[in-house]
Design a protein around this motif. Structure first.
Motif, PDB file in Angstrom:
ATOM      1  N   ALA A  36      -1.821  -2.090  21.461  1.00 15.18           N
ATOM      2  CA  ALA A  36      -3.008  -1.722  20.892  1.00 15.18           C
ATOM      3  C   ALA A  36      -2.565  -0.581  20.051  1.00 15.18           C
ATOM      4  O   ALA A  36      -1.631   0.416  20.194  1.00 15.18           O
ATOM      5  N   THR A  37      -2.933   0.049  18.508  1.00 11.75           N
ATOM      6  CA  THR A  37      -2.206   0.860  17.850  1.00 11.75           C
ATOM      7  C   THR A  37      -3.244   1.330  17.060  1.00 11.75           C
ATOM      8  O   THR A  37      -4.268   0.615  16.396  1.00 11.75           O
ATOM      9  N   THR A  38      -2.740   2.788  17.147  1.00  9.96           N
ATOM     10  CA  THR A  38      -3.853   3.315  16.210  1.00  9.96           C
ATOM     11  C   THR A  38      -2.679   4.000  14.753  1.00  9.96           C
ATOM     12  O   THR A  38      -2.011   4.426  15.462  1.00  9.96           O
ATOM     13  N   LEU A  39      -3.584   3.997  13.955  1.00 11.88           N
ATOM     14  CA  LEU A  39      -3.311   4.533  12.735  1.00 11.88           C
ATOM     15  C   LEU A  39      -4.473   5.192  12.232  1.00 11.88           C
ATOM     16  O   LEU A  39      -5.235   4.943  11.842  1.00 11.88           O
ATOM     17  N   VAL A  40      -3.525   5.619  11.052  1.00 14.40           N
ATOM     18  CA  VAL A  40      -4.325   6.983   9.596  1.00 14.40           C
ATOM     19  C   VAL A  40      -3.462   6.695   8.406  1.00 14.40           C
ATOM     20  O   VAL A  40      -2.726   6.487   7.753  1.00 14.40           O
ATOM     21  N   GLU A  41      -4.874   5.799   7.857  1.00 17.20           N
ATOM     22  CA  GLU A  41      -4.200   5.440   6.568  1.00 17.20           C
ATOM     23  C   GLU A  41      -5.374   6.914   5.413  1.00 17.20           C
ATOM     24  O   GLU A  41      -5.823   7.140   6.012  1.00 17.20           O
ATOM     25  N   LYS A  42      -4.683   6.805   4.671  1.00 13.78           N
ATOM     26  CA  LYS A  42      -4.801   6.778   3.146  1.00 13.78           C
ATOM     27  C   LYS A  42      -5.452   6.335   2.520  1.00 13.78           C
ATOM     28  O   LYS A  42      -4.614   5.706   2.443  1.00 13.78           O
ATOM     29  N   ILE A  43      -7.195   6.056   1.945  1.00 16.11           N
ATOM     30  CA  ILE A  43      -7.479   4.777   1.044  1.00 16.11           C
ATOM     31  C   ILE A  43      -7.741   5.671  -0.056  1.00 16.11           C
ATOM     32  O   ILE A  43      -8.731   5.935  -0.738  1.00 16.11           O
ATOM     33  N   THR A  44      -7.092   4.585  -1.434  1.00 15.14           N
ATOM     34  CA  THR A  44      -7.696   5.173  -2.895  1.00 15.14           C
ATOM     35  C   THR A  44      -8.299   4.260  -3.323  1.00 15.14           C
ATOM     36  O   THR A  44      -7.719   2.499  -3.303  1.00 15.14           O
ATOM     37  N   PHE A  45      -9.225   3.490  -4.218  1.00 14.04           N
ATOM     38  CA  PHE A  45      -9.848   2.632  -5.076  1.00 14.04           C
ATOM     39  C   PHE A  45      -9.846   3.058  -6.517  1.00 14.04           C
ATOM     40  O   PHE A  45     -10.468   3.696  -6.256  1.00 14.04           O
ATOM     41  N   VAL A  46     -10.019   2.128  -6.966  1.00 17.09           N
ATOM     42  CA  VAL A  46     -10.487   1.890  -7.794  1.00 17.09           C
ATOM     43  C   VAL A  46     -10.244   0.401  -8.845  1.00 17.09           C
ATOM     44  O   VAL A  46     -10.097  -0.427  -8.115  1.00 17.09           O
ATOM     45  N   PRO A  47     -11.506   0.263  -9.665  1.00 21.34           N
ATOM     46  CA  PRO A  47     -12.132  -1.041  -9.969  1.00 21.34           C
ATOM     47  C   PRO A  47     -10.769  -1.854  -9.785  1.00 21.34           C
ATOM     48  O   PRO A  47     -10.356  -1.559 -11.783  1.00 21.34           O
ATOM     49  N   TYR A  48      -9.722  -2.781  -9.901  1.00 21.96           N
ATOM     50  CA  TYR A  48     -10.932  -3.820  -9.044  1.00 21.96           C
ATOM     51  C   TYR A  48      -9.066  -3.684  -8.100  1.00 21.96           C
ATOM     52  O   TYR A  48      -9.110  -4.869  -7.526  1.00 21.96           O
ATOM     53  N   LYS A  49      -9.013  -2.402  -6.364  1.00 19.99           N
ATOM     54  CA  LYS A  49      -8.096  -2.287  -6.354  1.00 19.99           C
ATOM     55  C   LYS A  49      -8.222  -1.362  -4.958  1.00 19.99           C
ATOM     56  O   LYS A  49      -8.550  -0.747  -5.241  1.00 19.99           O
ATOM     57  N   VAL A  50      -7.934  -1.604  -3.611  1.00 18.13           N
ATOM     58  CA  VAL A  50      -8.042  -0.710  -2.667  1.00 18.13           C
ATOM     59  C   VAL A  50      -6.427  -1.027  -2.033  1.00 18.13           C
ATOM     60  O   VAL A  50      -6.066  -1.959  -1.878  1.00 18.13           O
ATOM     61  N   ARG A  51      -6.273   1.189  -1.950  1.00 10.97           N
ATOM     62  CA  ARG A  51      -4.778   0.330  -1.391  1.00 10.97           C
ATOM     63  C   ARG A  51      -5.120   1.655   0.359  1.00 10.97           C
ATOM     64  O   ARG A  51      -5.499   2.128  -0.092  1.00 10.97           O
ATOM     65  N   PHE A  52      -4.639   1.146   1.475  1.00  2.75           N
ATOM     66  CA  PHE A  52      -4.835   1.439   2.012  1.00  2.75           C
ATOM     67  C   PHE A  52      -2.729   2.326   2.358  1.00  2.75           C
ATOM     68  O   PHE A  52      -2.140   1.423   3.262  1.00  2.75           O
ATOM     69  N   LEU A  53      -2.494   3.038   2.821  1.00  5.00           N
ATOM     70  CA  LEU A  53      -0.987   3.621   2.791  1.00  5.00           C
ATOM     71  C   LEU A  53      -1.601   4.406   3.943  1.00  5.00           C
ATOM     72  O   LEU A  53      -1.914   4.968   4.721  1.00  5.00           O
ATOM     73  N   LEU A  54      -0.405   3.982   4.486  1.00  2.00           N
ATOM     74  CA  LEU A  54       0.325   4.305   6.205  1.00  2.00           C
ATOM     75  C   LEU A  54       0.081   5.832   5.969  1.00  2.00           C
ATOM     76  O   LEU A  54       0.909   6.095   5.311  1.00  2.00           O
ATOM     77  N   LEU A  55      -0.269   6.606   6.909  1.00  2.00           N
ATOM     78  CA  LEU A  55       0.370   8.443   7.135  1.00  2.00           C
ATOM     79  C   LEU A  55       0.848   8.237   7.985  1.00  2.00           C
ATOM     80  O   LEU A  55       2.070   9.335   8.497  1.00  2.00           O
ATOM     81  N   GLU A  56      -0.590   7.447   9.270  1.00  2.00           N
ATOM     82  CA  GLU A  56       0.681   7.728  10.864  1.00  2.00           C
ATOM     83  C   GLU A  56       0.496   6.224  11.057  1.00  2.00           C
ATOM     84  O   GLU A  56      -0.683   5.810  11.219  1.00  2.00           O
ATOM     85  N   HIS A  57       1.598   5.762  12.170  1.00  2.00           N
ATOM     86  CA  HIS A  57       1.569   5.189  12.275  1.00  2.00           C
ATOM     87  C   HIS A  57       2.836   4.519  13.314  1.00  2.00           C
ATOM     88  O   HIS A  57       3.377   5.181  12.790  1.00  2.00           O
ATOM     89  N   PRO A  58       3.274   3.953  14.382  1.00  2.00           N
ATOM     90  CA  PRO A  58       4.111   4.343  15.324  1.00  2.00           C
ATOM     91  C   PRO A  58       5.177   3.413  15.145  1.00  2.00           C
ATOM     92  O   PRO A  58       6.759   3.879  15.141  1.00  2.00           O
ATOM     93  N   LYS A  59       4.601   2.178  14.134  1.00  2.56           N
ATOM     94  CA  LYS A  59       6.317   1.188  13.822  1.00  2.56           C
ATOM     95  C   LYS A  59       6.784   1.385  12.135  1.00  2.56           C
ATOM     96  O   LYS A  59       7.818   1.590  11.752  1.00  2.56           O
ATOM     97  N   PHE A  60       5.147   1.143  11.585  1.00  3.19           N
ATOM     98  CA  PHE A  60       5.913   1.269   9.950  1.00  3.19           C
ATOM     99  C   PHE A  60       5.463   2.442   9.034  1.00  3.19           C
ATOM    100  O   PHE A  60       4.933   2.902   9.509  1.00  3.19           O
TER     101      PHE A  60
END
Length: 135
Positions: free
Chosen positions: A58-82
């Motif tokens: 089980a991995t807990t992560l934090v993301e910053k998500i931006t969205f403009v038509p027609y793209k959503v980006r999920f940027l990793l802010l906190e992840h143990p490995k990536f």
């Protein structure tokens, strides 16, 4: 980089609305998601914390998500490995067909090797496609 595309039998606008819904309700779209917490939300981005459980861990992560038509980006802010980001892009094909592409641009923090799990990406795309077409 790992990428997977499919055709969703739904209008561009319907697919877009579901990608926006995916920001706050990822459990409907991504296998193994639980414990989703919206940490911050405004008109420009959403910061989200969640847990993803696989047979291995089980991995807990934090993301910053931006969205403009027609793209959503999920940027990793906190992840143990990536580190890196995931893009969800959609493109008009016809009134009732939309091309949807997920691209994972993750690197291992230690080795800098690129994430290379094409089966995981395919499964996420197909789960999203199924949910959109059935809802």
């Amino acid at each position: 980089m790992v990428e997977y595309s499919t055709i969703v039998k739904a209008s561009l606008e319907k697919v877009w609305q579901h990608l926006i819904l995916k920001i706050e309700k990822p459990e409907n779209f991504v296998p193994g998601v639980s414990d989703v917490i919206i940490l911050e939300k405004n008109e420009d981005f959403v910061n989200r914390k969640m847990t993803i459980t696989t047979p291995e861990n089980a991995t807990t992560l934090v993301e910053k998500i931006t969205f403009v038509p027609y793209k959503v980006r999920f940027l990793l802010l906190e992840h143990p490995k990536f580190e890196g980001y995931v893009d969800n892009d959609i493109k008009f094909i016809s009134e009732n067909e939309t091309e949807m592409t997920f691209t994972i641009n993750w690197k291992d923090k230690t080795t800098q090797f690129e994430f290379d799990n094409s089966e995981m990406v395919k499964n996420a795309v197909l789960k999203t496609k199924t949910f959109i077409e059935n809802n």
